[in-house]
Design a protein around this motif. Sequence first.
Motif, mmCIF file in Angstrom:
data_model
loop_
_atom_site.group_PDB
_atom_site.id
_atom_site.type_symbol
_atom_site.label_atom_id
_atom_site.label_comp_id
_atom_site.label_asym_id
_atom_site.label_seq_id
_atom_site.Cartn_x
_atom_site.Cartn_y
_atom_site.Cartn_z
ATOM 1 N N ALA A 97 0.831 -1.208 0.000
ATOM 2 C CA ALA A 97 0.000 0.000 0.000
ATOM 3 C C ALA A 97 0.865 1.258 0.000
ATOM 4 C CB ALA A 97 -0.947 -0.011 1.200
ATOM 5 N N GLU A 98 1.920 1.249 0.803
ATOM 6 C CA GLU A 98 2.805 2.414 0.865
ATOM 7 C C GLU A 98 3.635 2.553 -0.401
ATOM 8 O OE1 GLU A 98 5.106 2.153 4.474
ATOM 9 O OE2 GLU A 98 3.362 2.618 5.728
ATOM 10 N N LYS A 99 4.188 1.450 -0.877
ATOM 11 C CA LYS A 99 5.073 1.497 -2.046
ATOM 12 C C LYS A 99 4.315 1.899 -3.308
ATOM 13 C CE LYS A 99 8.835 -0.751 -4.315
ATOM 14 N NZ LYS A 99 10.159 -0.386 -3.950
ATOM 15 N N LEU A 100 3.079 1.407 -3.458
ATOM 16 C CA LEU A 100 2.323 1.640 -4.689
ATOM 17 C C LEU A 100 1.259 2.733 -4.535
ATOM 18 C CD1 LEU A 100 2.013 -2.084 -5.798
ATOM 19 C CD2 LEU A 100 3.648 -0.363 -6.597
ATOM 20 N N ASP A 101 1.142 3.281 -3.339
ATOM 21 C CA ASP A 101 0.214 4.382 -3.064
ATOM 22 C C ASP A 101 -1.222 4.034 -3.473
ATOM 23 O OD1 ASP A 101 -0.326 6.879 -1.984
ATOM 24 O OD2 ASP A 101 -0.116 7.891 -3.930
ATOM 25 N N GLN A 102 -1.627 2.825 -3.114
ATOM 26 C CA GLN A 102 -2.986 2.343 -3.377
ATOM 27 C C GLN A 102 -3.458 1.586 -2.137
ATOM 28 O OE1 GLN A 102 -4.806 2.747 -6.200
ATOM 29 N NE2 GLN A 102 -3.195 3.747 -7.385
ATOM 30 N N SER A 103 -4.765 1.427 -1.991
ATOM 31 C CA SER A 103 -5.265 0.638 -0.867
ATOM 32 C C SER A 103 -4.942 -0.832 -1.123
ATOM 33 C CB SER A 103 -6.770 0.817 -0.687
ATOM 34 O OG SER A 103 -7.475 0.085 -1.660
ATOM 35 N N TYR A 104 -4.662 -1.548 -0.045
ATOM 36 C CA TYR A 104 -4.321 -2.957 -0.205
ATOM 37 C C TYR A 104 -5.495 -3.752 -0.760
ATOM 38 C CZ TYR A 104 -2.768 -7.689 0.583
ATOM 39 O OH TYR A 104 -2.421 -8.996 0.394
ATOM 40 N N SER A 105 -6.719 -3.404 -0.374
ATOM 41 C CA SER A 105 -7.874 -4.168 -0.869
ATOM 42 C C SER A 105 -7.988 -4.020 -2.392
ATOM 43 C CB SER A 105 -9.166 -3.740 -0.178
ATOM 44 O OG SER A 105 -9.443 -2.381 -0.422
ATOM 45 N N TYR A 106 -7.729 -2.828 -2.917
ATOM 46 C CA TYR A 106 -7.731 -2.638 -4.372
ATOM 47 C C TYR A 106 -6.644 -3.495 -5.020
ATOM 48 C CZ TYR A 106 -6.595 -0.608 -8.898
ATOM 49 O OH TYR A 106 -6.294 -0.454 -10.224
ATOM 50 N N LEU A 107 -5.426 -3.430 -4.477
ATOM 51 C CA LEU A 107 -4.312 -4.197 -5.036
ATOM 52 C C LEU A 107 -4.589 -5.691 -4.992
ATOM 53 C CD1 LEU A 107 -1.338 -2.215 -3.437
ATOM 54 C CD2 LEU A 107 -2.163 -2.076 -5.809
ATOM 55 N N SER A 108 -5.114 -6.155 -3.860
ATOM 56 C CA SER A 108 -5.403 -7.580 -3.684
ATOM 57 C C SER A 108 -6.465 -8.059 -4.671
ATOM 58 C CB SER A 108 -5.857 -7.828 -2.246
ATOM 59 O OG SER A 108 -6.161 -9.180 -2.048
ATOM 60 N N ASN A 109 -7.535 -7.297 -4.798
ATOM 61 C CA ASN A 109 -8.607 -7.679 -5.732
ATOM 62 C C ASN A 109 -8.120 -7.678 -7.176
ATOM 63 O OD1 ASN A 109 -10.528 -8.051 -3.712
ATOM 64 N ND2 ASN A 109 -11.188 -5.917 -3.784
ATOM 65 N N LEU A 110 -7.370 -6.662 -7.551
ATOM 66 C CA LEU A 110 -6.839 -6.578 -8.908
ATOM 67 C C LEU A 110 -5.893 -7.739 -9.197
ATOM 68 C CD1 LEU A 110 -6.480 -4.967 -11.578
ATOM 69 C CD2 LEU A 110 -4.551 -3.830 -10.461
ATOM 70 N N PHE A 111 -4.998 -8.021 -8.260
ATOM 71 C CA PHE A 111 -4.041 -9.106 -8.436
ATOM 72 C C PHE A 111 -4.763 -10.436 -8.645
ATOM 73 C CE2 PHE A 111 -0.795 -12.182 -7.230
ATOM 74 C CZ PHE A 111 0.354 -11.639 -7.796
ATOM 75 N N SER A 112 -5.751 -10.705 -7.808
ATOM 76 C CA SER A 112 -6.517 -11.958 -7.926
ATOM 77 C C SER A 112 -7.281 -12.029 -9.238
ATOM 78 C CB SER A 112 -7.493 -12.084 -6.753
ATOM 79 O OG SER A 112 -6.797 -12.161 -5.545
#
Length: 185
Positions: A97-112
């Motif tokens: 979240a800090e490195k990519l400046d996005q919420s973790y839930s967004y990153l997690s959902n997108l990755f999946s």
Amino acid sequence: MKLFLKFDFTKICNVLLEEKLNACNFKYQQTAFGEVEILEQISEQQLEAFNKSIQDYGIYVIEDAKKIMVQKIKDAITDMVFNEENDINVKTSVFLAEKLDQSYSYLSNLFSEVTYTSIENYVILQKIEYTKTLLINEELSLTEIAYKLNYSSVAHLSKQFKNTTGITPSAFQRIIAKRKESRID
């Protein structure tokens, strides 16, 4: 005669990209690992020629926004696990979240959505790959590796290693030792 080599994949990729970008006479700036900003207008033909020059090395220009973000997630995880300067004690969710400046839930959902697996599984795979590298190239005990990779215990690391590779870390070490012995003889 056999040589055993240790690789710095980040350095290899950076040097290769510099060579290929310079060969194309691009004015560029590397902004992050796996990210290059071209500082001038280039034609489709120039971009296609550059893309062809890097494809033999397993490097591709990504144009889909979702795939770009997933690659950034993968690069950040690889950096988190393999880069000894990073503090692996921080939670993956906080790190990303800090490195990519996005919420973790967004990153997690997108990755999946894009990879059909979870960020957690990808982190485990990277940690097991790093464990194998350390077992092959370093003189570290499994206890030291478990500590280095922030596992709660050696048993936890061993269980994930076996679930991922199908063999225990001890069996992996024996296989590597036998291969080294047979190459020496």
